[in-house]
Design an enzyme around this catalytic site. Sequence first.
Site, PDB file in Angstrom:
ATOM      1  N   CYS A 154     -16.660  -8.890   6.052  1.00  0.00           N
ATOM      2  CA  CYS A 154     -15.966  -7.613   5.837  1.00  0.00           C
ATOM      3  C   CYS A 154     -14.733  -7.840   4.977  1.00  0.00           C
ATOM      4  O   CYS A 154     -13.845  -8.604   5.368  1.00  0.00           O
ATOM      5  CB  CYS A 154     -15.531  -7.027   7.170  1.00  0.00           C
ATOM      6  SG  CYS A 154     -16.851  -6.939   8.382  1.00  0.00           S
ATOM      7  N   CYS A 156       0.438   0.107  10.350  1.00  0.00           N
ATOM      8  CA  CYS A 156      -0.017  -0.910   9.387  1.00  0.00           C
ATOM      9  C   CYS A 156       1.096  -1.772   8.807  1.00  0.00           C
ATOM     10  O   CYS A 156       2.121  -1.267   8.336  1.00  0.00           O
ATOM     11  CB  CYS A 156      -0.786  -0.235   8.252  1.00  0.00           C
ATOM     12  SG  CYS A 156      -1.595  -1.438   7.175  1.00  0.00           S
ATOM     13  N   CYS A 168       0.823  -1.212   0.000  1.00  0.00           N
ATOM     14  CA  CYS A 168       0.000   0.000   0.000  1.00  0.00           C
ATOM     15  C   CYS A 168       0.859   1.265   0.000  1.00  0.00           C
ATOM     16  O   CYS A 168       1.830   1.355   0.752  1.00  0.00           O
ATOM     17  CB  CYS A 168      -0.919  -0.010   1.223  1.00  0.00           C
ATOM     18  SG  CYS A 168      -2.041   1.401   1.253  1.00  0.00           S
ATOM     19  N   CYS A 192     -19.413   2.315   8.645  1.00  0.00           N
ATOM     20  CA  CYS A 192     -18.683   1.670   9.729  1.00  0.00           C
ATOM     21  C   CYS A 192     -17.445   2.532   9.940  1.00  0.00           C
ATOM     22  O   CYS A 192     -16.600   2.621   9.041  1.00  0.00           O
ATOM     23  CB  CYS A 192     -18.303   0.246   9.320  1.00  0.00           C
ATOM     24  SG  CYS A 192     -17.187  -0.566  10.484  1.00  0.00           S
ATOM     25  N   ARG A 248     -18.044  -2.118  18.158  1.00  0.00           N
ATOM     26  CA  ARG A 248     -17.291  -3.370  17.969  1.00  0.00           C
ATOM     27  C   ARG A 248     -15.984  -3.367  18.757  1.00  0.00           C
ATOM     28  O   ARG A 248     -15.183  -2.431  18.635  1.00  0.00           O
ATOM     29  CB  ARG A 248     -16.997  -3.583  16.477  1.00  0.00           C
ATOM     30  CG  ARG A 248     -16.305  -4.940  16.206  1.00  0.00           C
ATOM     31  CD  ARG A 248     -16.166  -5.231  14.712  1.00  0.00           C
ATOM     32  NE  ARG A 248     -17.426  -4.999  14.039  1.00  0.00           N
ATOM     33  CZ  ARG A 248     -17.546  -4.360  12.880  1.00  0.00           C
ATOM     34  NH1 ARG A 248     -16.477  -3.915  12.252  1.00  0.00           N
ATOM     35  NH2 ARG A 248     -18.724  -4.162  12.346  1.00  0.00           N
ATOM     36  N   CYS A 281       0.391   4.776   7.005  1.00  0.00           N
ATOM     37  CA  CYS A 281      -0.235   4.614   8.327  1.00  0.00           C
ATOM     38  C   CYS A 281       0.740   3.876   9.254  1.00  0.00           C
ATOM     39  O   CYS A 281       1.155   2.741   8.959  1.00  0.00           O
ATOM     40  CB  CYS A 281      -1.546   3.844   8.187  1.00  0.00           C
ATOM     41  SG  CYS A 281      -2.593   4.491   6.855  1.00  0.00           S
ATOM     42  N   CYS A 283     -19.584  -5.865   3.851  1.00  0.00           N
ATOM     43  CA  CYS A 283     -18.868  -4.640   4.222  1.00  0.00           C
ATOM     44  C   CYS A 283     -17.559  -4.634   3.451  1.00  0.00           C
ATOM     45  O   CYS A 283     -16.954  -5.686   3.257  1.00  0.00           O
ATOM     46  CB  CYS A 283     -18.589  -4.614   5.719  1.00  0.00           C
ATOM     47  SG  CYS A 283     -17.691  -3.120   6.231  1.00  0.00           S
TER      48      CYS A 283
HETATM   49  N1  SAM Z   1      -6.573   0.449   3.097  1.00  0.00           N
HETATM   50  C1  SAM Z   1      -7.850   0.770   3.567  1.00  0.00           C
HETATM   51  C2  SAM Z   1      -7.847   1.962   4.488  1.00  0.00           C
HETATM   52  O1  SAM Z   1      -6.954   2.092   5.306  1.00  0.00           O
HETATM   53  O2  SAM Z   1      -8.773   2.759   4.396  1.00  0.00           O
HETATM   54  C3  SAM Z   1      -8.567  -0.375   4.250  1.00  0.00           C
HETATM   55  C4  SAM Z   1      -7.852  -1.343   5.166  1.00  0.00           C
HETATM   56  S1  SAM Z   1      -7.210  -0.718   6.705  1.00  0.00           S
HETATM   57  C5  SAM Z   1      -6.231  -2.050   7.195  1.00  0.00           C
HETATM   58  C6  SAM Z   1      -8.614  -0.558   7.795  1.00  0.00           C
HETATM   59  C7  SAM Z   1      -8.407  -0.114   9.216  1.00  0.00           C
HETATM   60  O3  SAM Z   1      -7.879  -1.176   9.999  1.00  0.00           O
HETATM   61  C8  SAM Z   1      -7.472   1.036   9.500  1.00  0.00           C
HETATM   62  O4  SAM Z   1      -8.036   2.280   9.245  1.00  0.00           O
HETATM   63  C9  SAM Z   1      -7.202   0.863  10.982  1.00  0.00           C
HETATM   64  O5  SAM Z   1      -8.156   1.550  11.767  1.00  0.00           O
HETATM   65  C10 SAM Z   1      -7.330  -0.650  11.180  1.00  0.00           C
HETATM   66  N2  SAM Z   1      -6.007  -1.264  11.438  1.00  0.00           N
HETATM   67  C11 SAM Z   1      -5.064  -1.511  10.504  1.00  0.00           C
HETATM   68  N3  SAM Z   1      -3.954  -2.043  11.052  1.00  0.00           N
HETATM   69  C12 SAM Z   1      -4.189  -2.128  12.377  1.00  0.00           C
HETATM   70  C13 SAM Z   1      -3.422  -2.581  13.488  1.00  0.00           C
HETATM   71  N4  SAM Z   1      -2.183  -3.043  13.342  1.00  0.00           N
HETATM   72  N5  SAM Z   1      -3.977  -2.559  14.722  1.00  0.00           N
HETATM   73  C14 SAM Z   1      -5.238  -2.095  14.872  1.00  0.00           C
HETATM   74  N6  SAM Z   1      -6.021  -1.635  13.855  1.00  0.00           N
HETATM   75  C15 SAM Z   1      -5.502  -1.640  12.629  1.00  0.00           C
HETATM   76 FE1  SF4 Z   2      -2.777   1.201   3.409  1.00  0.00          FE
HETATM   77 FE2  SF4 Z   2      -2.667   0.028   5.767  1.00  0.00          FE
HETATM   78 FE3  SF4 Z   2      -3.096   2.640   5.640  1.00  0.00          FE
HETATM   79 FE4  SF4 Z   2      -5.025   0.926   4.799  1.00  0.00          FE
HETATM   80  S1  SF4 Z   2      -4.246   1.174   6.890  1.00  0.00           S
HETATM   81  S2  SF4 Z   2      -4.312   2.794   3.763  1.00  0.00           S
HETATM   82  S3  SF4 Z   2      -3.760  -0.742   3.979  1.00  0.00           S
HETATM   83  S4  SF4 Z   2      -1.218   1.571   4.981  1.00  0.00           S
END
Ligand code: SAM
Ligand code: SF4
Length: 325
Positions: A103, A65, A58, A194, A266, A62, A134
């Site tokens: 989801c 992530c 990606c 959500c 949740r 973040c 979802c």
């Molecule tokens: N890439 C898309 C986005 O970020 O909009 C969708 C997938 S992303 C993994 C969805 C959400 O999962 C993130 O916004 C975050 O809130 C949660 N998330 C991701 N990694 C996480 C982690 N290591 N621990 C807790 N929540 C996490």
């Molecule tokens: Fe990409 Fe992870 Fe951020 Fe979703 S949470 S936009 S998968 S870096």
Amino acid sequence: MRGDTADIRHDWTHEEVAAIYGLPLTELVFRAQAVHRQHFAPDELEACVLLNIKSGGCPEDCAYCSQSARHDGPQKKGTPMLTVAEVRTAAREAKQRGATRFCMGAAFRAPKQRQLEQAAEMIVAVREEGLETCMTLGMLDEAQARFLKQAGLDYYNHNIDTSPEYYGEIITTRSMEDRLTTLRAVAAAGINICCGGIIGLGETRADRISMLHLLATLPAHPASVPINRLVAIEGTPLANATPPEPFEMVRTIATARILMPRSRIRLAAGRREMSDEAQALCYLAGANSIFLGERLLTTGNPAPDDDEKLFHRLGMKLQVHTEAN
Ligand code: SAM
Ligand code: SF4
Ligand code: DTB
């Protein structure tokens, strides 16, 4: 004030949210449970199963992530999107396991048209298996949201993640305003929202209060509010973050329940790292939705057998039916 009943408020002040969050824990949980019982059965949990339909690579940064190409996490490199057949099989298993919602997550900044078309086929297949759908595919504009709505999408997950004040410490490649724009597009298309966040990113209690305030003052409360506990992942900037104090999870959930009485709150990622007792307190505080199954997106979740034992010990059961199934 807007909303369909007198107890639905969208005009919470920051001070009110802070006052609720800071109540003695016994008082806070009591009030949350009282609100909970006005709208939901106290012994029932909604079960959602997650599937990563496109992992890794990606372009976003973040900090939590594993799927960012900008960190050295386990999913730095991308893999292709799953096939519709693979998704259907996973949905069938999820249904057999007792889930009502499926989801699907993709490691996109925003989907391209071809990817949206594949997502639409997946939505149709999952609905045919009798589950609510979802998706979380990153940023959407209004036309993209309408396209997913037409395919039959029930919910779109797009989290604000943290407070507006702390946001810049966690993500620099898209802004909080970008997220709110996507949420507006999703709402305009008539898809249920959500939207929640993460606890344990190094934020302060004031940030948690500010995140809850933002969620509860959106034009409509999100139908689902996932509260994730950070799953700290090797190779990400937050790999060594200090785990959040369990009572902060309880306070966040209880406050969310009081502020958004009709939403499904949740207890999302991070249950595997919590004690049974801490989880039970979260349910007492008004959490009534979980992710079921051994996988989240890239990390583990409690084994279904362990969950079954826990819910049996607590006398809790999974919700059986929804409007969609
Ligand atoms: N890439 C898309 C986005 O970020 O909009 C969708 C997938 S992303 C993994 C969805 C959400 O999962 C993130 O916004 C975050 O809130 C949660 N998330 C991701 N990694 C996480 C982690 N290591 N621990 C807790 N929540 C996490
Ligand atoms: Fe990409 Fe992870 Fe951020 Fe979703 S949470 S936009 S998968 S870096
Ligand atoms: C949400 O709020 N939590 C889910 C879902 N929406 C997409 C994701 C949790 C991911 C946990 C870390 C992982 O497995 O990579």
